[in-house]
Design a protein around this motif. Structure first.
Motif, PDB file in Angstrom:
ATOM      1  N   TYR A   1      63.110  63.049  76.157  1.00  0.00           N
ATOM      2  CA  TYR A   1      62.774  64.333  75.872  1.00  0.00           C
ATOM      3  C   TYR A   1      63.994  65.068  75.400  1.00  0.00           C
ATOM      4  O   TYR A   1      64.958  65.155  76.070  1.00  0.00           O
TER       5      TYR A   1
ATOM      6  N   TYR B   1      59.957  71.283  78.561  1.00  0.00           N
ATOM      7  CA  TYR B   1      59.929  70.140  79.405  1.00  0.00           C
ATOM      8  C   TYR B   1      58.896  70.145  80.475  1.00  0.00           C
ATOM      9  O   TYR B   1      58.388  69.064  80.431  1.00  0.00           O
TER      10      TYR B   1
ATOM     11  N   ALA C   1      56.134  68.282  78.422  1.00  0.00           N
ATOM     12  CA  ALA C   1      56.598  66.841  78.297  1.00  0.00           C
ATOM     13  C   ALA C   1      56.167  65.990  79.407  1.00  0.00           C
ATOM     14  O   ALA C   1      56.235  64.837  79.144  1.00  0.00           O
ATOM     15  N   LYS C   2      55.791  66.277  80.460  1.00  0.00           N
ATOM     16  CA  LYS C   2      55.317  65.587  81.801  1.00  0.00           C
ATOM     17  C   LYS C   2      54.237  64.841  81.709  1.00  0.00           C
ATOM     18  O   LYS C   2      54.191  64.030  82.267  1.00  0.00           O
TER      19      LYS C   2
ATOM     20  N   VAL D   1      58.783  60.895  81.179  1.00  0.00           N
ATOM     21  CA  VAL D   1      60.168  61.381  80.703  1.00  0.00           C
ATOM     22  C   VAL D   1      61.382  60.443  81.445  1.00  0.00           C
ATOM     23  O   VAL D   1      61.420  60.258  82.614  1.00  0.00           O
TER      24      VAL D   1
ATOM     25  N   VAL E   1      66.438  63.277  79.615  1.00  0.00           N
ATOM     26  CA  VAL E   1      66.260  64.770  78.832  1.00  0.00           C
ATOM     27  C   VAL E   1      67.411  65.090  78.461  1.00  0.00           C
ATOM     28  O   VAL E   1      68.695  64.923  78.937  1.00  0.00           O
TER      29      VAL E   1
END
Length: 173
Positions: free
Chosen positions: A46, A58, A61-62, A66, A69
Motif C-alpha cells: 500500500y 491506510y 486498505a485493511k 497489507v 506500507v
C-alpha cells in the motif's frame, strides 16, 4: 504478492506506484480501481500520502492483506518511519517505508491547499530564521519556497530490496 494499491493527492504517490509496478511486475491500482479489481484479502503493497503525520487511505486498505506500507511526504526518504507507524497504527509486523515526494502547493485542492499554504507561511518563516538548519531542514525550506521534484527510482531502493527478499523467500523450498 498480488498488487500495489495507492491513494494520491498531487500525483507523487501515483508516480511511485507506477515505478514500483514497473520494477516488480505487480499491477498498480488506485484505491477506487482496487476496490473493484483486487479481491478482499489479497496481498498488497500500500502506498499513501502523509497528511498530519498519518498515511491517508491506510485504514481503507485493511480490507486487503497489507504486506508493506510506503508513505509519501515532504520529508527525506527513510525518515519519520517511527512516527508515521505510530500515528497510523501500523503493526510492527508490517514494514513501513517513507518516500520523499514532489511538492507544488498549486496542485493541492480545497482544505489541503489552505493548510499547506498556512504551513509554508508559518513553518517556512521559522525555518528560514533558524541559524543552524540541518541539511534536511534546508531541503524542506527549499521545497516550501520553490516547490520540488523528488520522486525517483533511487528512493524505492529499500522497498525493492524488501520485495526481492520476500519473493526469494517464497520461491525457496
Amino acid at each position: 504478492m498480488n498488487a500495489i494499491v495507492y491513494t494520491t493527492n498531487t500525483g507523487s504517490t501515483k508516480r511511485y506506484a507506477e515505478l514500483l509496478a514497473r520494477e516488480t511486475g505487480l499491477p498498480a491500482y488506485s484505491m477506487a480501481e482496487a476496490e473493484r479489481s483486487v479481491p478482499t484479502g489479497a496481498e498488497i503493497i500500500y502506498l499513501g500520502w502523509i497528511m498530519a503525520g498519518s498515511v491517508k487511505g491506510y485504514a481503507a486498505a485493511k480490507r486487503w492483506s497489507v504486506r508493506a506500507v510506503c508513505a509519501v511526504g515532504m520529508g527525506r526518504t527513510g525518515t519519520q518511519t517511527d512516527s508515521v507507524r505510530k500515528k497510523s497504527a501500523i503493526p510492527a509486523s508490517i514494514p513501513v517505508f517513507t518516500l520523499q515526494g514532489n511538492f507544488d502547493v498549486k496542485k493541492l485542492r480545497g482544505v489541503y491547499r489552505l493548510m499547506m499554504e498556512l504551513m509554508v507561511k508559518t513553518a517556512g518563516k521559522s525555518l528560514a530564521a533558524k541559524p543552524d538548519r540541518t541539511p534536511e531542514e534546508d531541503d524542506m525550506l527549499d521545497m516550501m519556497l520553490h516547490g520540488g521534484q523528488r520522486v525517483g527510482i533511487e528512493n524505492l531502493r529499500a522497498v525493492l530490496d524488501w520485495y526481492g527478499a520476500q519473493k526469494e523467500r517464497r520461491e525457496t523450498p
